[in-house]
Scaffold this active site. Structure first.
Site, PDB file in Angstrom:
ATOM      1  CD  GLU A   1      -3.153   0.759   2.207  1.00  0.00           C
ATOM      2  OE1 GLU A   1      -3.041  -0.183   3.014  1.00  0.00           O
ATOM      3  OE2 GLU A   1      -4.059   1.604   2.277  1.00  0.00           O
TER       4      GLU A   1
ATOM      5  CG  HIS B   1       7.847 -28.969   1.971  1.00  0.00           C
ATOM      6  ND1 HIS B   1       8.469 -30.155   1.674  1.00  0.00           N
ATOM      7  CD2 HIS B   1       8.422 -28.511   3.112  1.00  0.00           C
ATOM      8  CE1 HIS B   1       9.364 -30.415   2.608  1.00  0.00           C
ATOM      9  NE2 HIS B   1       9.356 -29.434   3.494  1.00  0.00           N
TER      10      HIS B   1
ATOM     11  CE  LYS C   1     -10.817   3.117   3.169  1.00  0.00           C
ATOM     12  NZ  LYS C   1     -10.232   3.864   4.295  1.00  0.00           N
TER      13      LYS C   1
HETATM   14  O1  PA5 Z   1      -3.015   2.127   5.710  1.00  0.00           O
HETATM   15  C1  PA5 Z   1      -4.089   2.640   5.488  1.00  0.00           C
HETATM   16  O2  PA5 Z   1      -4.227   3.873   5.446  1.00  0.00           O
HETATM   17  C2  PA5 Z   1      -5.344   1.803   5.278  1.00  0.00           C
HETATM   18  O3  PA5 Z   1      -5.045   0.456   5.203  1.00  0.00           O
HETATM   19  C3  PA5 Z   1      -6.314   2.049   6.417  1.00  0.00           C
HETATM   20  O4  PA5 Z   1      -5.692   1.693   7.626  1.00  0.00           O
HETATM   21  C4  PA5 Z   1      -7.604   1.261   6.250  1.00  0.00           C
HETATM   22  O5  PA5 Z   1      -8.212   1.596   5.026  1.00  0.00           O
HETATM   23  C5  PA5 Z   1      -8.576   1.563   7.394  1.00  0.00           C
HETATM   24  O6  PA5 Z   1      -8.824   2.924   7.459  1.00  0.00           O
HETATM   25  P1  PA5 Z   1      -9.407   3.615   8.758  1.00  0.00           P
HETATM   26  O7  PA5 Z   1      -8.425   3.423   9.872  1.00  0.00           O
HETATM   27  O8  PA5 Z   1      -9.564   5.043   8.387  1.00  0.00           O
HETATM   28  O9  PA5 Z   1     -10.709   2.936   9.075  1.00  0.00           O
END
Ligand code: PA5
Length: 407
Positions: A254, A281, A397
């Site tokens: 990410e 394996h 989202k």
């Molecule tokens: O790293 C990130 O920004 C995302 O993975 C968020 O943690 C995830 O989308 C959850 O978002 P939030 O904490 O706003 O609910």
């Protein structure tokens, strides 16, 4: 913690390293996670100390950066430590999982932590709605979110306790903030030691210790070879690190999969999490003989508390395996990873490195987490991307919300 790199330190990189280090030092002045190892945690320890003793289960409602870090640390330490409370995660909208997880819970002995930085994530809020409809006692819930979020407003409305994320900390870099520390402290995990481990890496990196050169070298290698070695495998030789590899996949994927800042190119490095010896394996064949597009980092534990030996037992028709007799399982596990490292080293065109964790404790995992956060920041800088945003995740989202509005 120790880290041996099996790829060459190119001395001509001196100027590259100097430039990269100064960029990260600049970034450190405004990106929040860099300062977490030195934060004041007294208010978290006080909260955990005065917490209702009749509660034996803490439930985290959160997803991605709001759950994976605490889960990685909890699952790493759980087999080794007598923890005060159980930690359970609701992190999926899969109805089978929601129903089954609910069955594990006795609500009269449970407290819920609703964790969402943005305060509006569909997965988290939908599960919260489901649980809140079952029990609307506001004392059952604590909220962890950004100051000013709608979730904070709701929490205040029902007079529940709220903790805030410090400024400028992205979800996946938030494990060493209240996001991870509150659930872990409630289970009696030594969060001071966790931060001490992180602080050792931070001090070493920022004050000319051994991790400065190691991390700069490794980051430069990954960035310079991004087209050739596009896949970065983390091969952890302990089942306790299974969820750590999930956290790594999120952090790396990410953070580093982005459009470049100064061009319209899409770049990224692909993370893979593997567990030894299980994946010897399966996935190992692809590493050994497949396309030369992977780097491998082995993680090994130097000490195991559990001293289990293979008995001196000779089995009819299996006498050739008497070579196992008297060998400890730790010794066997180490020999297994060493054999794979030797075999891969012989191939010569597979970049390898080895991280040695002293043992299963909070300090080791704190160090490992901070090491990977720093490495991600360094590689992100070299790839010319914004490491800390996630427009790709946000896009999904937004579309989901539109679909729900049109239902
Ligand atoms: O790293 C990130 O920004 C995302 O993975 C968020 O943690 C995830 O989308 C959850 O978002 P939030 O904490 O706003 O609910």
């Amino acid at each position: 913690m120790n880290n041996r790199l099996y790829f060459k330190d190119n001395k001509r990189l001196y100027e590259d390293k100097k430039r990269l280090f100064s960029k990260i030092e600049k970034e450190r002045t405004h990106i929040g996670y860099y300062n977490l190892p030195k934060q004041n945690i007294n208010y978290i320890l006080d909260f955990a100390d005065s917490f209702d003793k009749s509660i034996d289960t803490i439930v985290v409602l959160g997803i991605g950066g709001s759950s994976l870090g605490a889960k990685a640390i909890y699952e790493f330490l759980k087999p080794m430590e007598e923890l005060k409370r159980k930690l359970i995660f609701f992190e999926t909208t899969d109805p089978i999982n929601i129903s089954n997880t609910l069955k594990e819970i006795d609500i009269s002995k449970t407290h819920f932590l609703v964790i969402s930085k943005s305060g509006g994530t569909v997965e988290t809020i939908s599960i919260f709605k489901y649980l809140y409809a079952l029990n609307q006692n506001s004392n059952l819930y604590t909220f962890i979110t950004d100051r000013g979020s709608n979730l904070e407003k709701f929490a205040k409305e029902i007079e529940s306790k709220v903790f805030y994320l410090p400024d400028n900390i992205g979800g996946r870099f938030s494990v060493l903030s209240v996001v991870g520390l509150i659930p872990l402290a409630l289970c009696d995990i030594d969060i001071k030691l966790l931060l001490k481990g992180a602080d050792e890496i931070s001090n070493s990196f920022f004050n000319d210790g051994k991790f400065k050169d190691i991390l700069l070298n490794k980051a430069i290698f990954y960035a310079k070879n991004q087209n050739r070695y596009n896949i970065n495998c983390l091969f952890a030789y302990s089942q306790t690190l299974q969820y750590f590899t999930e956290w790594y996949v999120q952090l790396w994927g990410e953070s580093l999969g982005k459009k470049q800042r100064h061009s319209s190119f899409n770049v990224g490095l692909t993370p893979i999490g593997l567990i030894g010896p299980k994946d010897q394996h399966s996935f190992l064949q692809l590493i050994m003989e497949g396309t030369r597009d992977k780097s491998i980092t082995f993680i090994k534990l130097e000490k195991f508390e559990h001293q289990l030996n293979i008995p001196n037992l000779s089995l009819k028709h299996l006498e050739s395996l008497d070579i196992l007799n008297g060998v400890s399982f730790h010794q066997l596990l180490t020999m297994q990873s060493d054999s794979i490292i030797e075999a891969l080293t012989n191939e010569q065109d597979i970049p390898l490195d080895e991280i040695l964790l002293p043992c299963v404790d909070a300090k080791s995992i704190g160090a490992l987490i901070y090491y990977y956060e720093l490495l991600t920041s360094l590689v992100g800088e070299l790839l010319d991307i914004d490491t800390y945003n996630q427009p790709g995740v946000e896009a999904g989202k937004i579309i989901l919300k539109k679909k729900l509005e049109n239902l």
